[in-house]
Design a protein around this motif. Structure first.
Motif, short mmCIF file in Angstrom:
data_model
loop_
_atom_site.label_atom_id
_atom_site.label_comp_id
_atom_site.label_asym_id
_atom_site.label_seq_id
_atom_site.Cartn_x
_atom_site.Cartn_y
_atom_site.Cartn_z
N LEU A 250 54.89 21.12 6.74
CA LEU A 250 53.49 21.44 6.99
C LEU A 250 52.57 20.47 6.23
N MET A 251 52.92 20.20 4.98
CA MET A 251 52.13 19.26 4.19
C MET A 251 52.17 17.86 4.81
N MET A 252 53.37 17.44 5.24
CA MET A 252 53.50 16.09 5.79
C MET A 252 52.75 15.94 7.11
N VAL A 253 52.89 16.95 7.97
CA VAL A 253 52.20 16.90 9.26
C VAL A 253 50.69 16.86 9.02
N ASN A 254 50.24 17.70 8.09
CA ASN A 254 48.80 17.77 7.82
C ASN A 254 48.26 16.45 7.29
N ASN A 255 48.99 15.86 6.35
CA ASN A 255 48.55 14.57 5.80
C ASN A 255 48.52 13.51 6.90
N ARG A 256 49.55 13.51 7.75
CA ARG A 256 49.64 12.47 8.78
C ARG A 256 48.50 12.63 9.80
N ARG A 257 48.28 13.86 10.25
CA ARG A 257 47.26 14.09 11.28
C ARG A 257 45.86 13.76 10.78
N ASN A 258 45.62 14.08 9.51
CA ASN A 258 44.26 13.96 8.98
C ASN A 258 44.06 12.71 8.15
N GLY A 259 45.06 11.85 8.15
CA GLY A 259 44.94 10.60 7.40
C GLY A 259 44.78 10.82 5.91
N GLN A 260 45.41 11.87 5.40
CA GLN A 260 45.29 12.20 3.97
C GLN A 260 46.62 11.99 3.26
N SER A 261 46.61 12.09 1.95
CA SER A 261 47.86 11.92 1.21
C SER A 261 47.92 12.89 0.03
N PHE A 262 47.47 14.10 0.27
CA PHE A 262 47.46 15.08 -0.82
C PHE A 262 48.89 15.35 -1.30
N GLY A 263 49.06 15.33 -2.59
CA GLY A 263 50.37 15.58 -3.20
C GLY A 263 51.32 14.41 -3.10
N ASP A 264 50.84 13.29 -2.57
CA ASP A 264 51.76 12.20 -2.29
C ASP A 264 51.39 10.91 -3.03
N ALA A 265 50.70 11.05 -4.15
CA ALA A 265 50.28 9.86 -4.89
C ALA A 265 51.48 9.05 -5.37
N GLY A 266 52.57 9.71 -5.64
CA GLY A 266 53.77 9.01 -6.11
C GLY A 266 54.77 8.77 -4.98
N GLY A 267 54.37 9.02 -3.75
CA GLY A 267 55.29 8.86 -2.61
C GLY A 267 56.46 9.82 -2.69
N LEU A 268 56.23 11.01 -3.27
CA LEU A 268 57.34 11.95 -3.49
C LEU A 268 57.30 13.16 -2.56
N LEU A 269 56.26 13.26 -1.74
CA LEU A 269 56.23 14.40 -0.81
C LEU A 269 57.41 14.27 0.16
N GLY A 270 58.26 15.26 0.15
CA GLY A 270 59.45 15.25 1.03
C GLY A 270 60.67 14.65 0.36
N ARG A 271 60.46 13.89 -0.70
CA ARG A 271 61.59 13.22 -1.37
C ARG A 271 62.27 14.17 -2.35
N CYS A 272 63.44 13.76 -2.81
CA CYS A 272 64.19 14.50 -3.84
C CYS A 272 64.64 15.88 -3.35
N ASP B 216 50.96 24.43 -12.44
CA ASP B 216 50.48 25.71 -11.89
C ASP B 216 50.79 25.83 -10.40
N CYS B 217 51.59 24.92 -9.88
CA CYS B 217 51.98 24.91 -8.46
C CYS B 217 50.82 24.54 -7.54
N ARG B 218 49.78 23.94 -8.07
CA ARG B 218 48.65 23.46 -7.25
C ARG B 218 48.99 22.06 -6.75
N VAL B 219 48.77 21.83 -5.49
CA VAL B 219 49.06 20.51 -4.92
C VAL B 219 48.16 19.48 -5.59
N HIS B 220 48.77 18.45 -6.14
CA HIS B 220 47.99 17.39 -6.81
C HIS B 220 46.95 16.83 -5.85
N GLY B 221 45.75 16.68 -6.34
CA GLY B 221 44.67 16.11 -5.53
C GLY B 221 43.85 17.16 -4.81
N THR B 222 44.33 18.41 -4.80
CA THR B 222 43.55 19.48 -4.19
C THR B 222 43.00 20.40 -5.28
#
Lengths: 129, 530
Positions: free
Chosen positions: B233-255, B484-490
């Motif tokens: 859901l996070m990845m689809v949302n970032n892709r559709r809206n041209g955003q990168s919330f939580g992905d400053a380190g390129g780690l969304l979906g990784r690990c 605190d489990c808050r998505v970085h950048g939000t």
């Protein structure tokens, strides 16, 4: 000299050379001390507790000659002294204690996928020769 | 209150204080924890109260890497989520899992286990467990003789508590139905999250499979729809809206991590061993909750040797010769019994005198031995299979991604590339070797490693634990959510899921997921109180 006699003399000479050659070549073979060899079977009790002594022995032996294995055996005081013990029960206790000591000290190998003590490896290798 | 999202009489735009996406263990726990605050909560569930094929199909996707896992059946998409087929094993992460980071140098948990202790205790209630007690010694009806390697330096016996297992849907549906502050919306799929450029999450757009759109606005949003779905859901949302919330380190979906499991070794016992606690299923704690027992490597030795955490279930194998004699005796007895029933006119099926006579005569010796009590029918084991469940290290090369295929809602399907590494394998072998050493020193037996460790992915299996792909870290470049489990950048988008775990220890994760949800609920209570 008849040809028959010449043939027999030649044959005897060839046999003599053969025997001499064979004896000479034995000089270069590694020899097991008769006393040690006779006593190695006193350590066989150690092999009863491992399920694949031949596999373990061959895996451990790879690239090692018998003098080297005997030298390793001599470094295990429990095994060296066990070979001098005549009573099988007492001998078995001494061997078991050496093996336990190996495990406690971390002197352990993985051979043929088995986690075994160094003492067990040495005995298995010598007995699988 | 429970509402059917397909019903067109409800408004298409609704305002709440909090929207929770996903009504599985994490989402339901969070909603119930916050119920007493008076906050108006929308709990959005993709499915209904029962399984539905079309909804479940939204979970389908592509697998690469170690393909002994699955996206379609490992998860369940209806009320209660994957708890609907959960096995129920519960235990907390070990303190060492929090104290040290992953072995490959990535960041670890940003707080100690003590920060989760209270939440763990409260999670016990949600999972129908009793006391927060994981001491093997307090088990009822056991003594030191029921355990193995009790004096070992390297190997400990650890407790796994057994939940009923709790099916969160049926268990908590009534509480949700009568709640005046929680609206559970069924058949409601989130397809977009509106997040402003400065990181304020304002609403989610939803659609039912029947095409009914609805928008839920809220002051706070929580994604609690499972490890892979939350990530997707996070990845689809970032892709559709041209955003990168939580992905400053390129780690969304990784690990992405799962517990790797399989056979590690056989322990050949020096002598037949009677039943031990490890293979009994009738042991409970003082609270009556069933316990099972595993071996683990002690924390000191994990630190000393730099090993990943792992636990080993002990599965007994009986002496094949004794079992064969037992089977022969059973066949002989059956032949005799069938003939006796035939004589008495009580045959229950097509009786064949010749077959029964033959069985009785052939196995007469075994029957005689059994009659004299000379066949050992006790549950003794001559060897034990050590089945491992091991920690996987977080690596970027193990990941959740998106495919080009679209589901029925037009969302790209998930792509899971699960790839445990050689370091994970080597750690399992090293842990098994340590058990072999302790078993040898204790005169327990000798250990034979399994023969599959040189195969690709060493014949390992999944535990169906979907963890790590929105990892927690204090720094936005090291993780996706903050402590605190808050998505970085939000400002107000949170994640309640096992996907936030930066390392996974040996523990089955459901209890930790519920505890993390409780901890996040506490945080939201505090935020809303101010």
């Amino acid at each position: 000299m008849s040809s028959r006699r010449a043939f027999l003399v030649s044959l005897a000479g060839l046999c003599g050379l053969g025997v001499a050659g064979a004896l000479g070549s034995l000089r270069y073979c590694a020899r097991r001390s008769t006393a040690t060899a006779a006593r190695l079977d006193r350590l066989d009790v150690a092999l009863e507790r491992i399920h694949a002594p031949r596999t373990i022995g061959r895996a451990y032996r790879a690239g090692m000659d018998e003098p080297s294995l005997l030298a390793q055996l001599a470094e295990k005081p429990g095994l060296a002294s066990a070979m001098e013990i005549d009573c099988p029960a007492t001998r078995s206790v001494a061997i078991a204690e050496q093996i336990r000591s190996d495990f406690r000290d971390g002197d352990v190998r993985i051979e043929g996928r088995w986690v075994v003590s160094r003492s067990e490896c040495i005995i298995a290798a010598l007995r699988s020769a | 209150m429970i509402r059917d999202g397909r019903n067109g009489t409800f408004p298409e735009a609704l305002d709440y204080d909090l929207v929770i996406v996903g009504a599985g263990p994490a989402g339901i726990t969070m909603a119930l924890e916050l119920e007493a605050t008076g906050l108006r909560i929308a709990l959005l569930e993709s499915g209904g109260e029962e399984y539905d094929d079309a909804t479940q199909d939204l979970y389908d996707g592509r697998i690469t890497g170690l393909d002994r896992t699955d996206l379609l059946t490992s998860r369940l998409r209806f009320l209660g989520g994957t708890s609907n087929h959960w096995g129920g094993h519960c235990l907390p992460l070990d303190p060492i899992d929090f104290e040290r980071g992953p072995l490959n140098g990535m960041s670890g948990w940003p707080f100690p286990r003590t920060a989760l202790e209270d939440a763990y205790r409260r999670a016990h209630t949600y999972c129908d467990l009793g006391d927060f007690d994981y001491d093997p010694a307090t088990s009822v009806g056991t003594g030191p003789d029921d355990f193995l390697l009790t004096d070992s330096e390297a190997v400990d016996t650890a407790v796994v508590q057994q939940s009923a297992p709790t099916r969160f849907g049926p268990k908590y549906a009534a509480a949700l139905r009568r709640s005046e502050t929680i609206d559970l919306w069924l058949w409601t799929n989130v397809i977009d999250i509106e997040i402003t450029a400065d990181g304020e999450a304002r609403s989610v757009d939803t659609r039912t499979l029947t095409g009914m759109p609805r928008r839920f606005a809220a002051r706070q949003l929580v994604l609690a729809c499972g490890g892979i779905e939350t990530t997707r859901l996070m990845m689809v949302n970032n892709r559709r809206n041209g955003q990168s919330f939580g992905d400053a380190g390129g780690l969304l979906g990784r690990c992405f991590m799962d517990h790797v499991e399989g056979g590690a070794a056989f322990l050949w016992l020096d002598r037949p061993t009677p039943q031990k606690a490890y293979w009994r299923d009738d042991i409970a704690g003082p609270d009556g909750v069933t316990r099972s027992f595993v071996w683990r490597i002690s924390e000191d030795v994990l630190r000393r040797d730099g090993l990943a955490n792992a636990q080993f279930y002990l599965i007994p194998f009986a002496d094949p010769a004794a079992r064969a004699r037992e089977r022969e005796a059973n066949r002989g007895w059956r032949g005799l019994k069938d003939m006796a029933k035939w004589v008495l006119g009580r045959s229950e099926y097509d009786f064949s005198f010749s077959d029964s006579y033959c069985q009785a005569v052939t196995h007469a010796d075994a029957v005689a031995l059994d009659a004299l009590g000379l066949i050992d029918r006790s549950e003794t084991a001559t060897r034990l299979l050590l089945r491992y469940e091991a920690e996987q290290q977080p690596e970027r090369g193990s990941y959740v991604g998106l495919t080009d295929d679209l589901d029925a809602l037009g969302m790209p399907r998930s792509h899971l590339h699960w790839s445990p590494g050689a370091a994970d394998r080597d750690s399992i072998i090293a842990a098994a070797r340590l058990i072999g050493i302790e078993a040898g020193a204790a005169d327990l037996g000798r250990l034979e490693l399994e023969d599959h460790f040189d195969q690709p992915y060493w014949d390992a299996n999944t535990a169906w634990h979907h963890l790590g792909s929105t990892r927690m870290a204090a720094s936005p470049t090291s993780g996706v959510v903050d402590p605190d489990c808050r998505v970085h950048g939000t400002q107000n988008l949170f994640i309640a899921s096992g996907s936030v775990m930066p390392s996974i220890g040996r523990a089955n994760p459901t209890l930790t997921i519920v505890a993390l949800s409780i901890r996040l609920a506490d945080h939201l209570k505090a935020l809303n109180a101010t």
